[in-house]
Design an enzyme around this catalytic site. Structure first.
Site, PDB file in Angstrom:
ATOM      1  N   THR A 163     -34.337 -31.258   4.641  1.00 38.34           N
ATOM      2  CA  THR A 163     -35.277 -30.139   4.539  1.00 38.34           C
ATOM      3  C   THR A 163     -34.686 -28.917   3.841  1.00 38.34           C
ATOM      4  O   THR A 163     -35.314 -28.356   2.936  1.00 38.34           O
ATOM      5  CB  THR A 163     -35.775 -29.744   5.944  1.00 38.34           C
TER       6      THR A 163
ATOM      7  N   LYS B 272     -40.920 -24.065  10.459  1.00 38.79           N
ATOM      8  CA  LYS B 272     -39.454 -24.053  10.436  1.00 38.79           C
ATOM      9  C   LYS B 272     -38.956 -22.808   9.713  1.00 38.79           C
ATOM     10  O   LYS B 272     -39.456 -22.469   8.637  1.00 38.79           O
ATOM     11  CB  LYS B 272     -38.929 -25.285   9.701  1.00 38.79           C
ATOM     12  N   ASP B 273     -37.930 -22.175  10.265  1.00 40.13           N
ATOM     13  CA  ASP B 273     -37.366 -20.987   9.601  1.00 40.13           C
ATOM     14  C   ASP B 273     -36.884 -21.311   8.193  1.00 40.13           C
ATOM     15  O   ASP B 273     -37.176 -20.577   7.241  1.00 40.13           O
ATOM     16  CB  ASP B 273     -36.233 -20.378  10.443  1.00 40.13           C
ATOM     17  N   ARG B 274     -36.167 -22.424   8.019  1.00 39.54           N
ATOM     18  CA  ARG B 274     -35.636 -22.752   6.700  1.00 39.54           C
ATOM     19  C   ARG B 274     -36.750 -23.064   5.692  1.00 39.54           C
ATOM     20  O   ARG B 274     -36.579 -22.865   4.489  1.00 39.54           O
ATOM     21  CB  ARG B 274     -34.643 -23.912   6.774  1.00 39.54           C
TER      22      ARG B 274
ATOM     23  N   HIS C 195     -40.760 -38.075  12.440  1.00 40.67           N
ATOM     24  CA  HIS C 195     -39.523 -38.355  13.178  1.00 40.67           C
ATOM     25  C   HIS C 195     -39.815 -39.005  14.528  1.00 40.67           C
ATOM     26  O   HIS C 195     -39.085 -39.898  14.961  1.00 40.67           O
ATOM     27  CB  HIS C 195     -38.737 -37.062  13.392  1.00 40.67           C
TER      28      HIS C 195
ATOM     29  N   HIS D 257     -38.644 -34.227   0.919  1.00 41.17           N
ATOM     30  CA  HIS D 257     -38.009 -35.544   1.001  1.00 41.17           C
ATOM     31  C   HIS D 257     -39.069 -36.523   1.471  1.00 41.17           C
ATOM     32  O   HIS D 257     -40.164 -36.129   1.879  1.00 41.17           O
ATOM     33  CB  HIS D 257     -36.819 -35.554   1.977  1.00 41.17           C
TER      34      HIS D 257
ATOM     35  N   HIS E  62     -34.539 -39.667   7.242  1.00 42.75           N
ATOM     36  CA  HIS E  62     -34.390 -39.550   5.791  1.00 42.75           C
ATOM     37  C   HIS E  62     -32.984 -39.066   5.473  1.00 42.75           C
ATOM     38  O   HIS E  62     -32.187 -38.845   6.368  1.00 42.75           O
ATOM     39  CB  HIS E  62     -35.431 -38.566   5.249  1.00 42.75           C
TER      40      HIS E  62
END
Length: 555
Positions: free
Chosen positions: A89, A171-173, A319, A363, A496
């Site tokens: 990610t 998600k923060d990222r 997931h 991804h 992944h």
């Protein structure tokens, strides 16, 4: 005769002046046209863990306003791939927006071992900032580990900081890395017992009133409800059976079967965090993105704005349940509805044809290996414990100590360089010896050393992908590649990270202002996206960009 020549000269002068005037006017019109036809808003959409074949496998179940609208009105790059390893990610979102790979931008994983500080670091973690919107440490984030600009940064610089950039994701990222270093804001979802959208002091010291209002309106609470299939489950023939042995299960539920009572299940699944692993996480992301468009007046002036939206729930669901699950299918059917809702709102606020959208993924994902094995496809799981025992025995026999290894993570081995020197050994010799040893282990396909990555230029194959993901300052001394469809993971759900097609082949759709209608099977790669958007906007490419603009996409 003199009068004739004088008259002719005057006429030529008049024509020449007229032509110059027309020329000047034409140039002015072209400049005005270029400025006025620039999109008012660029919306970048990254769907977390989206394989390309979801577009084709679920396509008949999609409506006309979401994925299919992008395909029917825009441009579909059908052979789009990541051109590096690892496919995670953090690196994925960064590569989409910077136009380069981990080799250059430095985000080599979601987490990695820092060779300088001797500790594991998180791609967006930053102890030098404070949380905003929560007392929890979940807000201590920034893009400071990303070493290059994004195209959103370049747009901010080009417009003298007048064009806005907002990042939005669970998600923060997924919010922070795409928005870049100069963003006005990045917001992410903090679950637990709060269910709130938060940010960090990197961007601001207090949440804007509209974000506070959104949080107190209890949007998260409204999604703690039943999750059942949107349509009759018997019609979900594009995915596997609802009850099988290849799916994970929420705590408090005996089987991974519909329906799911999220209100009840939330008590044993960290409260509002359960929303992330359902399609409702994408819905609340859409709600928040629409609120941001309105509150920040995105696309409402002469300066192009950028809205970076990442849909994270697809990854959480994949997931837990696996890529062949009915849960994944329902999540994409519902995401299609959310996209339609977002596009309709953009039509009514920014104006149809006044904005540009691209959609891709960070991804893909492998089919659950235990499922693949059940249908006789070679696949399985890496025995990490057995590998470690075998490796430690080798280290003790060869070097008399295990201390020569500093860290093993992300399929990379980091050597303790001081220990290597203390033992009087040559670094490259130790790398080579470990590589040869690891190559003999079960389910190890290939092994490469940092010395090889630094001294040899690869242009094809897995070697090229590894090299594009290898950052000389941050990556390890030895890099491992597992056999196809062999993973380090639980026997339920998908993951992944590899350079194989199931992880690299992802959608790439463009539509809206400045985009042609069409499709191609020519290969495109993820780093091409940012230069394409820069070319469309007439701005500088991100400063580390290695991709090329896709000219056949731009109208």
């Amino acid at each position: 005769m003199k009068n004739f020549f004088a008259l002719t000269a005057a006429l030529l002068l008049f024509i020449s002046c007229g032509a110059q005037s027309t020329n000047t006017d034409s140039k002015s019109q072209i400049m005005v046209s270029e400025t006025s036809t620039r999109p008012k808003l660029v919306v970048g959409i990254v769907v977390d863990q989206m394989r390309y074949d979801y577009l084709t496998r679920f396509g008949a179940r999609f409506g006309d306003g979401g994925f299919n609208r992008m395909i029917n009105e825009g441009f579909n790059c059908k052979n789009n791939h990541f051109n590096y390893v690892p496919t995670y990610t953090g690196p994925g979102h960064t590569s989409v927006y910077t136009g380069t790979t981990p080799k250059i931008h430095g985000i080599i994983g979601n987490n990695w071992y820092d060779k300088e500080t001797k500790e594991r670091v998180y791609c967006a973690g930053d102890e030098n900032v404070t949380s905003v919107g929560t007392e929890d440490k979940a807000g201590k984030m920034s893009p400071h580990r990303m070493q290059t600009t994004s195209f959103a940064d370049e747009n901010r610089l080009f417009t003298q900081m007048q064009g806005k950039t907002i990042g939005v994701a669970l998600k923060d990222r997924g919010a922070i890395l795409p928005a870049g270093h100069t963003a006005n804001a990045a917001y992410w979802f903090h679950g637990g017992d709060e269910g709130a959208w938060i940010t960090s002091s990197f961007y601001m010291n207090d949440l804007p009133q509209w974000v506070k209002d959104f949080n107190v309106a209890e949007h998260a609470e409204s999604y703690l409800k039943e999750w059942n299939t949107l349509y009759d489950i018997s019609t979900y023939t594009e995915s596997g059976s609802d009850e099988n042995t290849f799916e994970g299960v929420f705590k408090g539920k005996a089987k991974a079967t519909f329906p799911y009572d999220l209100k009840t299940l939330s008590k044993e699944n960290n409260g509002y965090d359960i929303i992330k692993a359902t399609p409702y996480g994408n819905s609340i992301t859409t709600d928040f993105a629409i609120a941001a468009i309105d509150a920040e007046a995105l696309g409402q002036d002469e300066y192009t704005d950028v809205l970076a939206v990442s849909y994270s729930s697809t990854d959480y669901v994949g997931h837990v349940f696996g890529v062949n699950s009915k849960e994944v299918q329902d999540t994409y059917i519902r995401l299609d509805k959310d996209l339609e809702r977002l596009f309709n709102h953009l039509d009514s606020t920014v104006g149809k044809g006044a904005y540009t959208v691209f959609l891709t993924a960070d991804h893909g994902a492998v089919d659950v290996p235990s499922y693949l094995a059940s249908v006789k496809v070679p696949a399985g799981y890496v025995d990490g414990k057995a590998r470690k025992e075998q490796f430690n025995a080798f280290l003790n026999k060869t070097y008399g100590t295990e201390a020569i290894i500093e860290n093993i993570s992300n399929d990379q081995i980091f050597l303790d360089r001081e220990k290597v020197q203390e033992l009087g050994l040559k670094l490259s010799d130790v790398q080579d010896a470990i590589a040869m040893e690891q190559l003999g282990y079960l389910n190890v396909s290939k092994v490469y050393t940092a010395t090889t990555m630094s001294t040899t230029s690869f242009t094809t194959g897995i070697e090229s992908l590894l090299q594009n993901g290898f950052n000389q300052r941050r990556s390890g001394d030895v890099i491992l590649v597992n056999d196809t469809a062999f993973i380090s993971y639980s026997k339920t759900g998908s993951t992944h990270g590899s350079g194989l097609n199931y992880d690299t082949h992802v959608p790439l759709l463009f539509f809206g202002n400045g985009i042609k209608h069409g499709e191609t099977f020519d290969k495109t790669v993820i780093p091409d996206i940012a230069p394409t958007m820069s070319a469309l906007l007439g701005i500088s490419f991100p400063n580390g960009a290695t991709g090329q603009p896709l000219g056949f996409v731009i109208d």
